[in-house]
Design a protein around this motif. Sequence first.
Motif, mmCIF file in Angstrom:
data_model
loop_
_atom_site.group_PDB
_atom_site.id
_atom_site.type_symbol
_atom_site.label_atom_id
_atom_site.label_comp_id
_atom_site.label_asym_id
_atom_site.label_seq_id
_atom_site.Cartn_x
_atom_site.Cartn_y
_atom_site.Cartn_z
ATOM 1 N N LYS A 141 4.467 -2.542 6.935
ATOM 2 C CA LYS A 141 5.669 -2.723 6.120
ATOM 3 C C LYS A 141 6.306 -1.381 5.732
ATOM 4 O O LYS A 141 7.446 -1.347 5.290
ATOM 5 N N LEU A 142 5.561 -0.285 5.890
ATOM 6 C CA LEU A 142 6.072 1.040 5.537
ATOM 7 C C LEU A 142 6.937 1.591 6.667
ATOM 8 O O LEU A 142 6.637 1.371 7.845
ATOM 9 N N SER A 143 7.966 2.339 6.318
ATOM 10 C CA SER A 143 8.830 2.909 7.350
ATOM 11 C C SER A 143 8.199 4.132 8.006
ATOM 12 O O SER A 143 8.427 4.404 9.178
ATOM 13 N N ASN A 144 7.376 4.889 7.264
ATOM 14 C CA ASN A 144 6.739 6.095 7.810
ATOM 15 C C ASN A 144 5.322 6.214 7.246
ATOM 16 O O ASN A 144 5.082 7.019 6.345
ATOM 17 N N MET B 12 2.577 4.430 -0.747
ATOM 18 C CA MET B 12 1.598 3.399 -1.045
ATOM 19 C C MET B 12 0.214 4.034 -1.120
ATOM 20 O O MET B 12 -0.152 4.826 -0.255
ATOM 21 N N ILE B 13 -0.509 3.665 -2.152
ATOM 22 C CA ILE B 13 -1.929 4.012 -2.243
ATOM 23 C C ILE B 13 -2.675 2.713 -2.004
ATOM 24 O O ILE B 13 -2.584 1.769 -2.784
ATOM 25 N N LEU B 14 -3.378 2.660 -0.890
ATOM 26 C CA LEU B 14 -4.118 1.467 -0.490
ATOM 27 C C LEU B 14 -5.590 1.694 -0.795
ATOM 28 O O LEU B 14 -6.236 2.533 -0.176
ATOM 29 N N TYR B 15 -6.117 0.959 -1.790
ATOM 30 C CA TYR B 15 -7.527 1.090 -2.159
ATOM 31 C C TYR B 15 -8.318 -0.028 -1.497
ATOM 32 O O TYR B 15 -7.980 -1.215 -1.631
ATOM 33 N N LEU B 16 -9.395 0.358 -0.812
ATOM 34 C CA LEU B 16 -10.260 -0.599 -0.121
ATOM 35 C C LEU B 16 -11.636 -0.588 -0.765
ATOM 36 O O LEU B 16 -12.329 0.428 -0.732
ATOM 37 N N HIS B 17 -12.001 -1.701 -1.348
ATOM 38 C CA HIS B 17 -13.293 -1.810 -2.030
ATOM 39 C C HIS B 17 -14.433 -1.926 -1.023
ATOM 40 O O HIS B 17 -14.216 -2.083 0.176
ATOM 41 N N GLY B 18 -15.624 -1.857 -1.520
ATOM 42 C CA GLY B 18 -16.803 -1.945 -0.675
ATOM 43 C C GLY B 18 -17.291 -3.366 -0.465
ATOM 44 O O GLY B 18 -16.737 -4.336 -0.992
#
Length: 149
Positions: free
Chosen positions: A55-58, A1-7
């Motif tokens: 939700k990710l296993s690792n 997963m690539i989780l992008y967090l905006h400003g």
Amino acid sequence: MILYLHGFRSSPQSAKAQLLADAVARQLPHAEWVCPQLPASPAHAIELCNNLVQKLSNPSEELVVVGSSLGGYYAGHLAHAWQCRSVVLNPVIYAARDLATRWAPTRTITAMHPLFFYLNISMNLTASRFHHLHTATATFWWPAPATKC
């Protein structure tokens, strides 16, 4: 997963988020791109991100957190908490100081919804990537309660 967090005052519809989403889709077609609309409250933003990561296993192997500005501050915290990789773009380093300038009603850049920001409750976030401990003290209402106008 690539989780992008905006400003702060940004959104998943921002030009930067859209450009990065397109680049990831082209370069890493099998990667899961997640770019949530972050709540104005720092506590709620971190809670939302933690719920996605759980939700990710690792997570330490499966997660890369990318953050811009205030999202970069959150990315540093999450990378430390989940022991995962992160990329920060022009991150906020002193969140409490920088957010303190946002006392007046403001609007998001991509939407015209009013966002009211008042300092009065505290939340500690550790941005270990920057080797600092900062306290972000904030309460947000969106839309603002009528009594606060």
